[in-house]
Write an enzyme that holds these catalytic residues in place. Sequence first.
Site, PDB file in Angstrom:
ATOM      1  N   GLU A 276       0.881  -1.171   0.000  1.00 49.01           N
ATOM      2  CA  GLU A 276       0.000   0.000   0.000  1.00 49.01           C
ATOM      3  C   GLU A 276       0.911   1.210   0.000  1.00 49.01           C
ATOM      4  OE1 GLU A 276      -3.696   1.913   2.464  1.00 49.01           O
ATOM      5  OE2 GLU A 276      -3.204  -0.191   2.726  1.00 49.01           O
TER       6      GLU A 276
ATOM      7  N   CYS B  58      -1.902   5.642   6.422  1.00 46.47           N
ATOM      8  CA  CYS B  58      -1.989   5.591   4.960  1.00 46.47           C
ATOM      9  C   CYS B  58      -3.271   6.211   4.429  1.00 46.47           C
ATOM     10  CB  CYS B  58      -1.837   4.152   4.476  1.00 46.47           C
ATOM     11  SG  CYS B  58      -3.067   3.029   5.161  1.00 46.47           S
TER      12      CYS B  58
END
Length: 168
Positions: free
Chosen positions: A52, A86
Site C-alpha cells: 500500500e 496511509c
Amino acid sequence: GLFNLIIGSDAEVGESMIHDRRYPLISATGSTRMGRHVGQAVAKRLGRSLLELGGNNAIIVEPSADLQLALSGIVFGAVGTAGQRCTTTRRVFIHKDIAQNLTEKLVNAYAQVRIGDPLDSNTLMGPLIDEDAVQMYEQAIADIKAAGGEILCGGKRVEGPGSFVEPT
C-alpha cells in the site's frame, strides 16, 4: 494466537525479512520508493508482496453534504494522526456552490490547530518527523505557489523542540 514484535532499523529487520524465503508474504505500507524496493526483492525470491503505497486520499464534498460533518472529517482526516497513517486526507474536492463557505470554515479550523511539542498537552499535532520532511513540505508550498495556488493558512517554518510547520 501468536504475536511477534520486532523493532530495529531497515537494514537490521526490513532487509532481512524481505530476502528471507521463510516469509511467503510481505505486507508493507509506505512510500512508492520503499514499495519498489520491497516488491523487487520479494519477487526475486518468488515470494508475494502486498503493498500500500503513496496514498493520495481525497474527500469529495457535494452541495447536499452536512458541512459540519464534512468539516470534522476533513480536519480529522488530515491532522488527526499527524499524517501518520496511509488514509490521511491529502486533497479535498468541494463543489463550487459551497466552496467559499466550506473553505472559510476550514481556514478557521486549521488556524486553531496548535502544532508543536507532542509532550505538551496543549499541542494537537506534533512536528514533522525530520529535516527531510520539512524540506519536502517547504517544496510542496513552493510548488503550489509556482502553479498559481494560494496558501490560506500555515506554511510557516518555526524552530522549536523540532523543526515543524505551524499555522500563521
